[in-house]
Design a protein around this motif. Structure first.
Motif, PDB file in Angstrom:
ATOM      1  N   THR A   1       0.807  -1.218   0.000  1.00 37.84           N
ATOM      2  CA  THR A   1       0.000   0.000   0.000  1.00 37.84           C
ATOM      3  C   THR A   1       0.841   1.270   0.000  1.00 37.84           C
TER       4      THR A   1
ATOM      5  N   PHE B   1      -0.389  -5.428  -4.977  1.00 39.07           N
ATOM      6  CA  PHE B   1      -1.379  -4.893  -5.905  1.00 39.07           C
ATOM      7  C   PHE B   1      -0.642  -4.448  -7.171  1.00 39.07           C
TER       8      PHE B   1
ATOM      9  N   SER C   1      -2.233  -5.907 -14.921  1.00 38.19           N
ATOM     10  CA  SER C   1      -2.899  -6.778 -13.961  1.00 38.19           C
ATOM     11  C   SER C   1      -3.374  -8.090 -14.569  1.00 38.19           C
TER      12      SER C   1
ATOM     13  N   LYS D   1      -2.762   4.997 -12.379  1.00 40.10           N
ATOM     14  CA  LYS D   1      -3.719   4.134 -11.678  1.00 40.10           C
ATOM     15  C   LYS D   1      -3.844   4.626 -10.239  1.00 40.10           C
TER      16      LYS D   1
ATOM     17  N   PHE E   1      -5.445   3.746  -6.443  1.00 42.77           N
ATOM     18  CA  PHE E   1      -5.908   2.655  -5.586  1.00 42.77           C
ATOM     19  C   PHE E   1      -6.432   3.218  -4.272  1.00 42.77           C
TER      20      PHE E   1
ATOM     21  N   PHE F   1      -7.508   1.487  -0.576  1.00 40.75           N
ATOM     22  CA  PHE F   1      -7.407   0.225   0.156  1.00 40.75           C
ATOM     23  C   PHE F   1      -8.362   0.225   1.350  1.00 40.75           C
TER      24      PHE F   1
ATOM     25  N   ALA G   1      -9.855  -4.539  -7.122  1.00 43.10           N
ATOM     26  CA  ALA G   1      -8.440  -4.923  -7.134  1.00 43.10           C
ATOM     27  C   ALA G   1      -8.091  -5.842  -5.970  1.00 43.10           C
TER      28      ALA G   1
ATOM     29  N   ALA H   1      -9.346  -3.781  -2.214  1.00 42.05           N
ATOM     30  CA  ALA H   1      -9.032  -2.491  -2.842  1.00 42.05           C
ATOM     31  C   ALA H   1      -9.911  -2.294  -4.063  1.00 42.05           C
TER      32      ALA H   1
ATOM     33  N   PHE I   1      -9.515  -0.029  -7.728  1.00 44.71           N
ATOM     34  CA  PHE I   1      -8.568   0.776  -8.478  1.00 44.71           C
ATOM     35  C   PHE I   1      -9.247   1.324  -9.719  1.00 44.71           C
TER      36      PHE I   1
ATOM     37  N   THR J   1      -4.525   5.537   0.357  1.00 46.62           N
ATOM     38  CA  THR J   1      -4.660   5.563  -1.097  1.00 46.62           C
ATOM     39  C   THR J   1      -3.272   5.592  -1.729  1.00 46.62           C
TER      40      THR J   1
END
Length: 374
Positions: A44, A53, A58, A207, A209, A211, A239, A247, A249, A289
């Motif tokens: 994170t 992540f 991905s 990107k 994210f 969490f 995610a 998460a 994303f 984040t």
């Protein structure tokens, strides 16, 4: 014969794996202090992590890209489908609530690797001789000599060193090669233009994210997938990792210059405001984040990449011409003829470059220099 591979992403690592299997000595040179290139599975805080992540690619699609599926299987890696159970949200206007539509099973399925795509990098690196991999060294010049190809390397502390090779595989985006490496003799102008005009996959994008302690959106029957014409996130996905770390994303729809003008904190807040509009008040309260802006990464993006987000397309013709065509090969994913800009494209491009390299060695068209310094 020593082959030097420049770039330690998926293409470079796969090229090294193929050369190692063919008993051809190689050196792999990577400018970063880590392997993977645009593959980065992180915690994170954004640091590379074994159960992370994916801040870069991905997904892969076994039915579309069987070579990728075969490699995953050969390396004994576990894959799982992208979570798509539940409804999809569509945000068309800031003045109207998001529309909710029944979800659908995507075909072909988008698959992810347990532990993140970085597990692929680690598995490939584990099968290579450690003393053949050199991190923190950026190639700045490549010169053709009678004995072979001399590369100039700049270390992380600024010092320079030389390396002599018989063949060179540049496993980097063509646009990045054009912007960061000098050639003697110079690359032909038409070839340089083709490199510069080839969009670099991921380079313009960012990107975001968020969490959470748990994937609360699933309780409401939502898949975590959303599309927005409002932004700043244009496309959002679940995610959550295979181990259960939760998460959301999204791909930031604001261009690179606009992201820089807003700033990381301001952009994060507007992203959270949007997630709250879509998924409810709980989405506004993540534990932390993270924003990964690839356009700000000088080992990925150039100034050209800030102005567009086009996906690279297959190109006809040779990537290397003139005096260099018997010594130099391009192997970045963007140079793939079948899947440019995908993980599978990196595998395809590496296989092509290695096949060309081995062919030159077998035909004896090049000198066989010893590895040496400047």
């Amino acid at each position: 014969m020593v082959v030097v591979i420049v770039g330690g992403g998926l293409a470079g690592l796969h090229a090294a794996r193929l050369l190692h299997a063919a008993d051809v000595p190689f050196r792999l040179i990577e400018a970063r202090e880590r392997l993977g290139g645009r593959i980065l599975s992180a915690d994170t805080a954004g640091h590379a992590f074994t159960d992370g992540f994916d801040l870069g690619p991905s997904w892969f699609w076994p039915e579309m890209h069987p070579e990728m599926a075969r490699l995953v299987s050969a390396l004994g890696l576990a894959a799982f489908p992208q979570h798509d159970d539940g409804d999809v949200l569509v945000e068309r206007s800031r003045s109207a609530p998001p529309q909710r539509h029944p979800g659908f099973r995507q075909e072909p399925r988008s698959m992810r690797l347990a532990g993140g795509t970085g597990t692929l990098v680690r598995a490939l690196a584990a099968g290579l001789p450690g003393d053949a991999i050199h991190l923190g060294a950026q190639v700045t010049r490549v010169a053709l000599e009678a004995a072979g190809v001399r590369l100039t390397l700049r270390g992380s502390e600024g010092g320079e060193a030389g390396l002599l090779a018989g063949q060179v595989i540049l496993a980097l985006p063509p646009r990045l090669i054009d912007a960061t490496i000098a050639f003697a003799p110079a690359i032909e102008p038409a070839t340089r233009l083709a490199w510069r005009d080839t969009a670099t996959w991921m380079a313009p994008h960012a990107k975001f994210f968020a969490f959470y302690e748990r994937p609360f959106w699933r309780d409401a029957g939502l898949s975590g997938m959303a599309q927005s014409m409002v932004g700043p996130l244009a496309e959002i996905h679940d995610a959550t990792t295979a181990s259960g770390a939760a998460a959301l994303f999204g791909f930031v729809g604001v261009p690179a210059d606009g992201r820089a003008a807003i700033g990381t904190e301001g952009l994060a807040q507007t992203c959270l405001d949007q997630l709250a509009r879509l998924f409810g008040p709980a989405a506004a309260r993540p534990g932390v984040t993270l924003l990964k802006d690839w356009s700000a990464d000088p080992l990925t993006a150039t100034a050209e990449d800030r102005r567009g987000g086009a996906h690279p397309l297959p190109r006809q013709g040779s990537w290397v011409t003139g005096a260099w065509q018997d010594r130099l090969y391009l192997a970045g994913s963007e140079t793939s003829a079948v899947a440019p800009g995908y993980l599978a494209g990196a595998l395809d491009a590496a296989q092509r470059a290695v096949a060309q390299t081995l062919g030159r060695i077998e035909r004896g068209n090049t000198a066989i220099p010893a590895l040496g310094g400047a």
